[in-house]
Every structure is written in C-alpha cells, then in structure tokens.
Design a protein around this motif. Structure first.
Motif, PDB file in Angstrom:
ATOM      1  N   HIS A 181      -9.691  -1.383   3.992  1.00  0.00           N
ATOM      2  CA  HIS A 181      -8.908   0.017   4.043  1.00  0.00           C
ATOM      3  C   HIS A 181      -7.467   0.155   3.410  1.00  0.00           C
ATOM      4  CE1 HIS A 181      -6.352   3.095   6.225  1.00  0.00           C
ATOM      5  NE2 HIS A 181      -7.555   3.635   6.201  1.00  0.00           N
ATOM      6  N   ASP A 182      -6.653  -1.112   3.867  1.00  0.00           N
ATOM      7  CA  ASP A 182      -5.352  -1.120   3.568  1.00  0.00           C
ATOM      8  C   ASP A 182      -5.137  -1.394   1.799  1.00  0.00           C
ATOM      9  OD1 ASP A 182      -4.386  -0.665   5.838  1.00  0.00           O
ATOM     10  OD2 ASP A 182      -4.223  -2.977   6.440  1.00  0.00           O
TER      11      ASP A 182
ATOM     12  N   GLY B 109      -1.855   1.663  -1.908  1.00  0.00           N
ATOM     13  CA  GLY B 109      -1.350   2.093  -3.220  1.00  0.00           C
ATOM     14  C   GLY B 109      -1.154   3.392  -3.275  1.00  0.00           C
ATOM     15  N   PRO B 110      -2.352   4.157  -3.171  1.00  0.00           N
ATOM     16  CA  PRO B 110      -2.147   5.742  -3.260  1.00  0.00           C
ATOM     17  C   PRO B 110      -1.310   6.300  -2.205  1.00  0.00           C
ATOM     18  CG  PRO B 110      -4.444   5.027  -3.472  1.00  0.00           C
ATOM     19  CD  PRO B 110      -3.791   3.730  -3.077  1.00  0.00           C
TER      20      PRO B 110
ATOM     21  N   GLN C 110       4.294   8.824  -1.188  1.00  0.00           N
ATOM     22  CA  GLN C 110       5.466   8.887  -0.470  1.00  0.00           C
ATOM     23  C   GLN C 110       6.859   8.540  -1.445  1.00  0.00           C
ATOM     24  OE1 GLN C 110       5.450   5.442   2.450  1.00  0.00           O
ATOM     25  NE2 GLN C 110       3.638   6.507   3.527  1.00  0.00           N
ATOM     26  N   ASP C 111       6.549   7.708  -2.459  1.00  0.00           N
ATOM     27  CA  ASP C 111       7.642   7.555  -3.507  1.00  0.00           C
ATOM     28  C   ASP C 111       7.711   8.942  -4.183  1.00  0.00           C
ATOM     29  OD1 ASP C 111       7.737   4.954  -2.947  1.00  0.00           O
ATOM     30  OD2 ASP C 111       6.754   4.185  -4.671  1.00  0.00           O
ATOM     31  N   LEU C 112       6.493   9.615  -4.508  1.00  0.00           N
ATOM     32  CA  LEU C 112       6.757  10.862  -5.325  1.00  0.00           C
ATOM     33  C   LEU C 112       7.531  11.972  -4.424  1.00  0.00           C
ATOM     34  CD1 LEU C 112       6.004  12.792  -7.740  1.00  0.00           C
ATOM     35  CD2 LEU C 112       3.980  13.234  -6.407  1.00  0.00           C
ATOM     36  N   ILE C 113       7.163  11.932  -3.119  1.00  0.00           N
ATOM     37  CA  ILE C 113       7.968  12.959  -2.216  1.00  0.00           C
ATOM     38  C   ILE C 113       9.178  12.479  -1.765  1.00  0.00           C
ATOM     39  CG2 ILE C 113       7.598  13.854   0.194  1.00  0.00           C
ATOM     40  CD1 ILE C 113       4.576  13.598   0.056  1.00  0.00           C
TER      41      ILE C 113
END
Length: 250
Positions: free
Chosen positions: A224-225, A230-231, A236-239
């Motif tokens: 799962h991790d 990654g996505p 989060q980086d985009l936001i």
C-alpha cells in the motif's frame, strides 16, 4: 444554477457553510502562494515580525476563528450577519490549519517533512465539510427516514453504533477511513473488513498469536505504501510546495 443553489443551499440554511468552505479553501491557496513567494524571495511580501519575534499567520487565524465562531453561534442561519461571520471563520480556519503542523510539533516545521501534516489536514477538512454540504450528516443520520428520526431510541442506537464502528476502524490504524466513516458509515465497513495496519492496537491485540495474519498485514501495508506514497507526496508538493531537503549532519 440559481434555482439549484436556492433550493439546495439557501433554503436549507447551508449558505454560511458554503461561504465558510469557500473562504477556507481560498485562504489556504492564497496563503500558500504568498509563503512560497516569500520562500523564493519573489514579490513584495515578507515575514511579519514584532520586537524580533516572527509572527506566524496562525496568530491572526486564531483571532479570526474565535470572532467568526462566536459570531456564527450568535447569529441565525440566515441573513447578512451569519454569512459575514461564516467568511471570517473560514478565513481564520484556513490560516490556522495551514500551520497545523506548527501547533502539533510546537516548532516551525512549515517547510519540513513534518509540515506535510498541514496539507493533509486542510485537504481532509475541506473534503469532510464538502460532504456535509452535500447533505451527509455525521453517523449516517441522513440515511434515516422521517419516521425513524422521530424515534429517539433508533437515532441514539444508530449514532452509537456508527460511532463504535468508527472507533474500531481507528483501532485498526486507519485514521483517515475512521474520520470519513463518521460521515459515510460504508467507508467504516470497508475499513473494518480489511486487515489492520501493523503496530495498530488491533494488530497488537489480535495478531500477536496469528503469525500468518501478522505477516499478511505487514505485506499489505508495504504494498500500500509503495503504491500510494509517491503519488501522495507529489500531490502534497503540488498543493503546498516541496519541503526543504534534509541536510545530513556530520
């Protein structure tokens, strides 16, 4: 559009909630844009200090949240006052939750890995408020008929049952699913049927003498991790912007 807005938002008294959510999201977006410009050294913006003390935007956020919250409680669901206080509350909440990680760690972790928690909490809050705005009520009360709602015993039983379900999902280490199950009980059912995460209270209690279940839980958690980490980080980086790189200490 106007008819839909009046029928589904204005008449049920949800306009303040819509305004608060809109103000909350816009405040978070604008705040992140400004802080990223300050970080890059661009634009006319800069950090605010008083007497050598850096004033974080959580400070005015707390003030606006208190004013907007008490004002909303003192107002009805209709009229200009309720709408204005809803906007004030949304702005304050946006400023506060944008620095949720600072409150959690009692440290300026805004541009660190720990600062990602702020983005997670803001997205989670916006999603839950959006569900409430869409007509979902806590603990599945919205799924009950008018006859069922008039039966207090049935309402209490439904709320208590769904609350217990949410706690069970939380004990399995699935915090996000537990939170969403408060609004949509079906999410809790899915979370309850799946294996608990390793290290959760449920796993420690029930998987201790079940090596196969424990191994399967660890393997599923790993996959799962590996699939979603990654996505999730890229979103989060985009936001919220990328955290500062960690400098190795010698």
């Amino acid at each position: 559009m106007g008819h839909w807005l009046n029928r589904n938002i204005v008449e049920p008294g949800k306009l303040p909630l819509l305004l608060a959510l809109t103000a909350f999201i816009l405040t978070f977006v604008i705040t992140r844009v400004v802080t990223r410009m300050i970080r890059a050294g661009k634009g006319p913006f800069g950090n605010v200090s008083a007497g050598g003390v850096h004033i974080h935007h959580v400070v005015p956020g707390v003030f606006l949240t208190v004013v907007g919250g008490f004002g909303a409680v003192a107002s009805s669901r209709y009229g200009f006052g309720s709408a204005a206080f809803a906007v004030v509350f949304g702005i304050g909440a946006g400023l506060v939750l944008d620095e949720f990680a600072l409150i959690l760690h009692l440290d300026d972790v805004y541009w660190t890995e720990a600062g990602r928690k702020s983005v997670e909490v803001v997205v989670l809050t916006a999603a839950l408020v959006g569900l409430a705005l869409s007509g979902f009520l806590p603990f599945g009360v919205n799924d009950m008929s008018q006859e069922e709602l008039q039966d207090r015993g049935r309402v209490i039983f439904t709320v208590a049952g769904n609350f217990l379900f949410a706690l069970l999902v939380l004990s399995k280490g699935k915090a996000r699913m537990a939170i969403f199950s408060v609004i949509i009980p079906l999410v809790g059912l899915v979370g309850f049927m799946r294996l608990a995460r390793p290290g959760s209270p449920w796993a420690k209690r029930f998987y201790r003498r079940r090596p196969r279940a424990r191994a399967k839980s660890i393997l599923r958690d790993y996959h799962h991790d590996r699939r979603w980490a990654g996505p999730s980080r890229r979103l989060q980086d985009l936001i919220g912007g990328k955290p500062d790189p960690v400098v190795a200490r010698r």
